[in-house]
Design a protein around this motif. Structure first.
Motif, PDB file in Angstrom:
ATOM      1  N   TRP A   1      39.008  36.204  28.545  1.00 16.99           N
ATOM      2  CA  TRP A   1      39.525  36.559  29.861  1.00 16.99           C
ATOM      3  C   TRP A   1      39.786  35.330  30.716  1.00 16.99           C
ATOM      4  CZ3 TRP A   1      42.088  40.636  30.266  1.00 16.99           C
ATOM      5  CH2 TRP A   1      41.739  41.767  29.542  1.00 16.99           C
TER       6      TRP A   1
ATOM      7  N   ILE B   1      43.362  34.394  29.204  1.00 14.72           N
ATOM      8  CA  ILE B   1      44.348  35.440  29.509  1.00 14.72           C
ATOM      9  C   ILE B   1      44.483  35.632  31.020  1.00 14.72           C
ATOM     10  CG2 ILE B   1      44.877  37.896  29.246  1.00 14.72           C
ATOM     11  CD1 ILE B   1      45.272  36.216  26.705  1.00 14.72           C
ATOM     12  N   GLY B   2      43.350  35.610  31.723  1.00 17.70           N
ATOM     13  CA  GLY B   2      43.394  35.775  33.178  1.00 17.70           C
ATOM     14  C   GLY B   2      44.168  34.663  33.852  1.00 17.70           C
TER      15      GLY B   2
ATOM     16  N   PHE C   1      46.570  32.917  32.494  1.00 19.71           N
ATOM     17  CA  PHE C   1      47.985  33.104  32.176  1.00 19.71           C
ATOM     18  C   PHE C   1      48.601  34.219  33.005  1.00 19.71           C
ATOM     19  CE2 PHE C   1      47.631  31.326  27.593  1.00 19.71           C
ATOM     20  CZ  PHE C   1      47.578  30.050  28.111  1.00 19.71           C
ATOM     21  N   ILE C   2      47.821  35.249  33.267  1.00 17.18           N
ATOM     22  CA  ILE C   2      48.339  36.360  34.066  1.00 17.18           C
ATOM     23  C   ILE C   2      48.525  35.922  35.521  1.00 17.18           C
ATOM     24  CG2 ILE C   2      47.733  38.638  35.014  1.00 17.18           C
ATOM     25  CD1 ILE C   2      46.420  39.245  32.298  1.00 17.18           C
ATOM     26  N   LEU C   3      47.553  35.172  36.046  1.00 11.83           N
ATOM     27  CA  LEU C   3      47.576  34.817  37.463  1.00 11.83           C
ATOM     28  C   LEU C   3      48.451  33.603  37.781  1.00 11.83           C
ATOM     29  CD1 LEU C   3      43.792  35.340  38.299  1.00 11.83           C
ATOM     30  CD2 LEU C   3      45.698  36.889  38.783  1.00 11.83           C
TER      31      LEU C   3
ATOM     32  N   LYS D   1      51.703  31.607  36.783  1.00 12.29           N
ATOM     33  CA  LYS D   1      52.939  31.583  36.004  1.00 12.29           C
ATOM     34  C   LYS D   1      53.248  30.171  35.503  1.00 12.29           C
ATOM     35  CE  LYS D   1      57.756  32.914  36.120  1.00 12.29           C
ATOM     36  NZ  LYS D   1      58.845  33.468  36.890  1.00 12.29           N
TER      37      LYS D   1
ATOM     38  N   ARG E   1      51.224  29.530  32.391  1.00 19.92           N
ATOM     39  CA  ARG E   1      51.774  30.321  31.289  1.00 19.92           C
ATOM     40  C   ARG E   1      53.020  29.640  30.720  1.00 19.92           C
ATOM     41  NH1 ARG E   1      52.081  35.320  33.670  1.00 19.92           N
ATOM     42  NH2 ARG E   1      54.122  34.830  34.524  1.00 19.92           N
TER      43      ARG E   1
END
Length: 159
Positions: free
Chosen positions: A113, A116-117, A119-121, A123, A126
């Motif tokens: 997390w 992944i977290g 990368f989600i938050l 940009k 990512r």
């Protein structure tokens, strides 16, 4: 008898209590009183309590350390560790398995997390990660193509 090193009295149909004189043999390293008809309390504060419970197995009338407490002892509060009679090997495996599960849970939470977290938050993170991944893929592709062409060239020159 005070110099006795080993005593095996198993399967002898002995009955009665364990004599306290047996506790006076301080050199006794191995003792087996299993599968008899012994009863009563194992003499307290003696070397006899330091042997494994298997030493006294098959004597349904025996009680006291290292076996379960005698009925008269259950009225008094116990001064020993209640987990003392649990097999230490099983206890260590259980606590080791608990540690493994806890470590895996923390590893999943923070590792998976965390990546992944982020990368989600973010940009920009990512995009940076995937551009590095694309560049690494391109680098491997070029290396493989160059290697294969060199191999083909060397094979053609041999024939």
């Amino acid at each position: 008898m005070k110099m006795l090193d080993s005593l095996d009295l198993s399967h002898n149909q002995l009955s009665g209590e364990i004599p306290t004189s047996l506790a006076e043999i301080h050199t006794l390293g191995v003792l087996d009183l299993s599968n008899n008809n012994l009863l009563g309390k194992i003499p307290t504060s003696t070397q006899l309590q330091s042997f494994n419970a298997s030493t006294y197995a098959g004597n349904d009338g025996l009680c006291g350390d290292p076996l379960p407490l005698c009925p008269e002892d259950s009225l008094r509060p116990s001064t020993t560790n209640p987990r003392e009679n649990v097999n230490e090997k099983d206890d260590n495996i259980f606590s080791f398995m608990q540690e493994v599960v806890i470590s895996m849970a923390f590893g999943f939470i923070f590792g998976f997390w965390g990546v992944i977290g982020s990368f989600i938050l973010k940009k920009s993170w990512r995009n940076a990660f995937f551009s590095v991944l694309d560049a690494a893929g391109d680098w491997f592709y070029v290396r493989i193509v160059v290697f294969v062409s060199k191999c083909k060239r060397s094979l053609n020159s041999k024939f």
